[in-house]
Design an enzyme around this catalytic site. Sequence first.
Site, PDB file in Angstrom:
ATOM      1  N   ASP A 455      52.779  94.973   7.318  1.00 40.48           N
ATOM      2  CA  ASP A 455      53.928  95.015   8.225  1.00 40.48           C
ATOM      3  C   ASP A 455      54.081  96.460   8.705  1.00 40.48           C
ATOM      4  O   ASP A 455      54.390  97.356   7.911  1.00 40.48           O
ATOM      5  CB  ASP A 455      55.174  94.540   7.471  1.00 40.48           C
ATOM      6  CG  ASP A 455      56.394  94.416   8.370  1.00 40.48           C
ATOM      7  OD1 ASP A 455      56.415  95.039   9.443  1.00 40.48           O
ATOM      8  OD2 ASP A 455      57.340  93.702   7.982  1.00 40.48           O
ATOM      9  N   HIS A 456      53.888  96.681   9.991  1.00 38.66           N
ATOM     10  CA  HIS A 456      53.916  98.042  10.517  1.00 38.66           C
ATOM     11  C   HIS A 456      55.318  98.644  10.488  1.00 38.66           C
ATOM     12  O   HIS A 456      55.484  99.856  10.700  1.00 38.66           O
ATOM     13  CB  HIS A 456      53.382  98.056  11.950  1.00 38.66           C
ATOM     14  CG  HIS A 456      52.449  99.206  12.214  1.00 38.66           C
ATOM     15  ND1 HIS A 456      52.723 100.491  11.813  1.00 38.66           N
ATOM     16  CD2 HIS A 456      51.249  99.265  12.844  1.00 38.66           C
ATOM     17  CE1 HIS A 456      51.736 101.291  12.178  1.00 38.66           C
ATOM     18  NE2 HIS A 456      50.818 100.567  12.804  1.00 38.66           N
ATOM     19  N   ARG A 457      56.330  97.832  10.198  1.00 37.32           N
ATOM     20  CA  ARG A 457      57.682  98.376  10.087  1.00 37.32           C
ATOM     21  C   ARG A 457      57.870  99.151   8.778  1.00 37.32           C
ATOM     22  O   ARG A 457      58.697 100.058   8.710  1.00 37.32           O
ATOM     23  CB  ARG A 457      58.713  97.249  10.153  1.00 37.32           C
ATOM     24  CG  ARG A 457      58.775  96.514  11.476  1.00 37.32           C
ATOM     25  CD  ARG A 457      59.716  95.327  11.391  1.00 37.32           C
ATOM     26  NE  ARG A 457      59.271  94.346  10.402  1.00 37.32           N
ATOM     27  CZ  ARG A 457      59.931  93.230  10.103  1.00 37.32           C
ATOM     28  NH1 ARG A 457      61.092  92.966  10.713  1.00 37.32           N
ATOM     29  NH2 ARG A 457      59.463  92.384   9.201  1.00 37.32           N
TER      30      ARG A 457
END
Length: 485
Positions: A455-457
């Site tokens: 998850d790039h968040r």
Amino acid sequence: MGEVREFALPDLGEGLTEATVVRWLVAVGDTVRVDEPVVEVETAKALVEVPCPYAGVVTSHAAEEGAEVAVGAPLVTVAVSAADGTPVGRDPDAAGRATDAAGRAERSGPGPAPEPEHVGGSGNVLVGYGTAQAPGRRPRVAPRPPGAGAGEEPRYGADRGTPAPGAGRAAAGHTVRGANGGAVGPVPVISPLVRRLAREHGLELRGIAGSGPDGLILRADVERALQAARESTAAGTREGAGTTQRPAARREERRIPLRGMRGTAAERLSRSRAEIPDASCWVDADATELLAARREMNAAPAHGRPAAPVSLLALLGRVCTAALARFPELNSTVDTGTREIVVLPEVHLGFAAQTDRGLVVPVVRDAHTLSAEQLTTELARLTEAARAGTLTPAELTGGTFTLNNYGVFGVDGSTPIINHPEAAMLGVGRIARKPWVVDDELAVRSVVQLSLTFDHRVCDGGVAGGFLRHVADCVEHPARLLRTL
């Protein structure tokens, strides 16, 4: 005089609102005891046997097998016992027939062992195919529904039926035949899934000779029959070439309901793809030293006694927990309500398992506290439960990081969808012998591709790359794990 009581589908917990009837364990007219399981249902989390709180005679089923029932909706009605203890609504001979059937089931012993399954992939042990019965469970015995004619498909599952009185003895694996030789009894199969497979392909089960105990029809028997039918059709087409052209067989579409565990997996995958901005990175690693270390572990006795072999999946799980201790951002979830990243203190390791009911992800609790031997034991237990369809809702929820060993399917790489609401998933491809440069010289080594979807968040590429590189380093040089033990 007794009364007829209605039993509704109870609340099965975990926020479940409905269930699908897989099979009835008792027929209309059967006598049941208090807390005796009467039906097997499939929820979004697992297969569950539902016990009835009443004792008496089953007078009706509120749903057919395959139907969905909402929590609180009627499930079955029971004529509870009268004051003198005699069940209401049952003919005098029925109790004797049920007793005889139960006696035959007791004498027949436990149900057939699950069909052995092949698991491929360079020593990886993760998933199997087919559905096995839970250990010690035997098919339940129910009398044949009144009025069922010769050749009629049994209503309550062929692995539970018995003949009508006087039709002859029906041992497991044998079809009862009437005076004219026609089949009047049920066809014994190892599970309802085998019956469904035959039905979907238009295959008549009565024409198949079962290879299981006492002629029990296994999934492999149905698959062989389907293959033989395809080969026969192909041979007939070749013989007809150049002469009379045979009309092409009519093909029909199949519709598979997205319900139960399959439906839940579909919803999670869709939600993950819609909500999580995922990215992937991958690396090839030389697993030669890891395989050698595993061989040494399994060759040495544990505390002077033979030890159970440590699985490769357990070693990879141990590598993951060590890497997550160094990069804890990947063991997290995103709270969209508060717009916060929640870094979790414990590692609950999920692993993907493919079953006939669809993809499931059993969870090893507190994996960071377990040794390789303990991980091996727990992974084996959960894998067997996944094959048998006996995983509990608690064993299918609460994961914080998932390990996906798709190498068992013989593929090198993949970019899997993150198991919502987790933040990352490590994929492991097959281990294959490939040319590899070692000390500036070309050598043949055991190479595996590792991929990380994240998850790039919760992190950027630097953290994700650092995690994956640490995993690859531990695979290539297992001694580095000693720093974290």
